[in-house]
Design a protein around this motif. Structure first.
Motif, PDB file in Angstrom:
ATOM      1  N   ASP A 112       0.882  -1.254   0.169  1.00 36.24           N
ATOM      2  CA  ASP A 112      -0.032  -0.196  -0.073  1.00 36.24           C
ATOM      3  C   ASP A 112       0.847   1.256   0.058  1.00 36.24           C
ATOM      4  N   SER A 115       2.304   1.789  -3.338  1.00 34.77           N
ATOM      5  CA  SER A 115       1.130   2.267  -4.263  1.00 34.77           C
ATOM      6  C   SER A 115       1.291   3.932  -4.293  1.00 34.77           C
ATOM      7  N   TYR A 120       1.047   2.690  -9.051  1.00 33.97           N
ATOM      8  CA  TYR A 120       0.426   1.385  -8.810  1.00 33.97           C
ATOM      9  C   TYR A 120       1.691   0.755  -7.843  1.00 33.97           C
ATOM     10  N   ILE A 203      -1.426  -9.078  -7.717  1.00 34.41           N
ATOM     11  CA  ILE A 203      -2.438  -8.189  -7.296  1.00 34.41           C
ATOM     12  C   ILE A 203      -1.829  -7.041  -7.763  1.00 34.41           C
ATOM     13  N   TRP A 205      -2.027  -3.343  -7.076  1.00 33.56           N
ATOM     14  CA  TRP A 205      -2.849  -2.563  -6.059  1.00 33.56           C
ATOM     15  C   TRP A 205      -2.412  -0.848  -6.245  1.00 33.56           C
ATOM     16  N   GLY A 209      -7.349  -0.415  -9.051  1.00 32.83           N
ATOM     17  CA  GLY A 209      -7.014  -1.704  -9.358  1.00 32.83           C
ATOM     18  C   GLY A 209      -6.555  -1.809 -10.804  1.00 32.83           C
ATOM     19  N   THR A 356     -10.413   2.229  -1.277  1.00 27.09           N
ATOM     20  CA  THR A 356      -9.144   1.649  -1.831  1.00 27.09           C
ATOM     21  C   THR A 356      -8.620   0.408  -1.226  1.00 27.09           C
ATOM     22  N   ASN A 360      -9.218  -3.687  -2.392  1.00 29.31           N
ATOM     23  CA  ASN A 360      -7.755  -4.417  -2.915  1.00 29.31           C
ATOM     24  C   ASN A 360      -7.508  -5.778  -1.818  1.00 29.31           C
ATOM     25  N   GLU A 363      -9.936  -8.462  -3.196  1.00 35.09           N
ATOM     26  CA  GLU A 363      -9.460  -9.005  -4.337  1.00 35.09           C
ATOM     27  C   GLU A 363      -8.521 -10.259  -4.177  1.00 35.09           C
TER      28      GLU A 363
END
Length: 464
Positions: A112, A115, A120, A203, A205, A209, A356, A360, A363
């Motif tokens: 996180d 990002s 990203y 994934i 992030w 996404g 946010t 994630n 996901e």
């Protein structure tokens, strides 16, 4: 007439070159004039984060507030203290233990963080499925043991190497393959990893996404550069005032050739020798400058107070990241202002959690379900409320509720019930057994039993 017009146009062009933006045609290019880049790249953002204290505070304080505690994965939503182990199911306990072993939440928090610096970041899944990173994932055996490691990746380490350009494909416009190069960002002393990566094993992030988001630092990047200029110029100016290079003024009567001869140098090397003397003098405050036939003068730099210039850029940057200035720099002046800033900051990060971070994480949960690492459930992410009042604030609120009831006694109206007050404190309502205990013999606890009343016998015999 044409000649006059041509001469006027030529003069205007010359003036426009000499004074851009003030005469006739060209628009004012703020980026070029103020030294700002036309395009901000990831490398520039990463360098700003690692070398600028305000930029680092913006990213790190956002992450620290968002992840001030960790969530818990529950099979179903239920009341009570979040993550209370006394109420967790067997599956929840196994998941919690496995996630702790993998340090999953701290790795996700680091993803996180990355990002926010780039557009990203990536969360790479290392799975015990016996396949390489570039192969798709079917079913991973072993349940929770099938998740071996999660690897946070910077934007600069993770790039799309192949896109799906088939318009009939269900994944048209999405990535078909990534390239991961761990050595692309930072100085990694161990052996860096580099491999091709299938989209099943990562994934992406970001806020939505996708790859099309913006860095937290990009909108205020110019302000960060201004802050560096103001603080750097101020520091350099103070240093130059404290230790400035002298200006050597040669006396008209001085004989340069005799000075060179006395120093054992040819005249053409005298200037270089004087430069060496000045350089030696500048290396320490306690050294003397030996000159002959010259007068040394210093040029002082007059600096305006930098606080106002710094504050303007600081406020602009804080506005770009929706963070109160007092939170950003840690200055707390005035209890009311500080409390309001803290409340606003909690609300900002609570919105970020919901919009946010939580999507994630879910996901990732859905991906682990698809791989059969997690059983298929209607999983619920239990996380505390950042905007919730502290216990002292709750007690103060209950005290005011009780005072209101006290003042309303004369009207015979009870404004707040006991259960409503307990709810403010986060406690469950009293049960009927707690509210109406059995007065005699109905409770195993002796301290609640009422002792029987013993009546002494009455003597009816009359004495003579």
């Amino acid at each position: 007439m044409n000649v006059i017009r041509a001469m006027a146009n030529a003069a205007a062009r010359r003036l426009d070159v000499m004074f851009p933006g003030y005469f006739m045609a060209a628009k004012h290019n703020h980026y070029r004039d103020f030294g700002y880049p036309d395009k901000v790249t990831f490398d520039m953002l990463y360098a700003m984060y690692t070398r600028n204290g305000i930029a680092a505070a913006a990213v790190d304080k956002t992450i620290l507030k968002t992840w001030q505690d960790v969530p818990f994965l529950q099979e179903q939503q239920r009341d009570g203290t979040q993550g209370a182990h006394t109420k967790e199911t067997k599956a929840e306990g196994e998941i919690r233990q496995r996630f702790e072993d993998l340090r999953l939440w701290s790795r996700i928090a680091e993803t996180d963080r990355r990002s926010l610096v780039g557009s990203y970041s990536g969360l790479i899944l290392r799975l015990a499925d016996g396949k390489t990173f570039d192969m798709p994932v079917d079913r991973v055996p072993g349940g929770l043991a099938g998740l071996v490691e999660v690897i946070p990746a910077w934007e600069g380490q993770l790039a799309v190497s192949e896109w799906d350009t088939d318009q009939t494909s269900g994944t048209y416009g999405e990535s078909k393959m990534f390239q991961f190069n761990e050595a692309s960002v930072g100085d990694d002393i161990r052996q860096p990893r580099q491999f091709m990566l299938h989209p099943d094993r990562v994934i992406i992030w970001s806020r939505d996404g996708t790859f099309d988001c913006k860095s937290l630092l990009e909108a205020g990047y110019n302000d960060l550069m201004t802050l560096e200029k103001v603080s750097g110029a101020g520091g350099e100016g103070f240093w130059k005032n404290a230790k400035s290079a002298p200006v050597l003024e040669v006396d008209p009567e001085a004989k340069i050739d005799e000075m060179a001869r006395a120093m054992g140098l040819p005249v053409e090397e005298l200037v270089d020798r004087m430069n060496e003397q000045v350089e030696d003098w500048q290396k320490g405050f306690d050294k003397l400058l030996m000159i002959q036939g010259m007068q040394a003068k210093s040029l002082s730099v007059t600096l305006p107070s930098p606080e106002h210039f710094f504050a303007i850029a600081l406020q602009s940057f804080a506005a770009s990241i929706t963070m109160p200035v007092k939170i950003l720099v840690g200055s707390q002046t005035g209890e009311r202002a500080s409390t309001e800033d803290a409340t606003e900051w909690s609300q900002t990060n609570m919105a970020r959690r919901n919009n946010t971070v939580r999507p994630n994480i879910m996901e990732l949960v859905n991906r682990l379900e698809r791989f059969r690492i997690l059983p298929e459930r209607d999983w619920y992410l239990d996380w505390s409320d950042l905007t919730e009042a502290s216990m002292s604030e709750k007690i103060d609120r209950v005290t005011k509720m009780a005072d209101t009831n006290q003042k309303m006694q004369g009207t015979g109206e009870l404004v707040f019930t006991g259960d409503e007050m307990r709810e403010v404190l986060g406690k469950e309502p009293l049960t009927d057994e707690q509210r109406y205990p059995d007065p005699v013999g109905g409770n195993d606890n002796d301290e609640f039993d009422t002792p029987p009343i013993v009546v002494p016998p009455v003597d009816t015999e009359i004495e003579d």
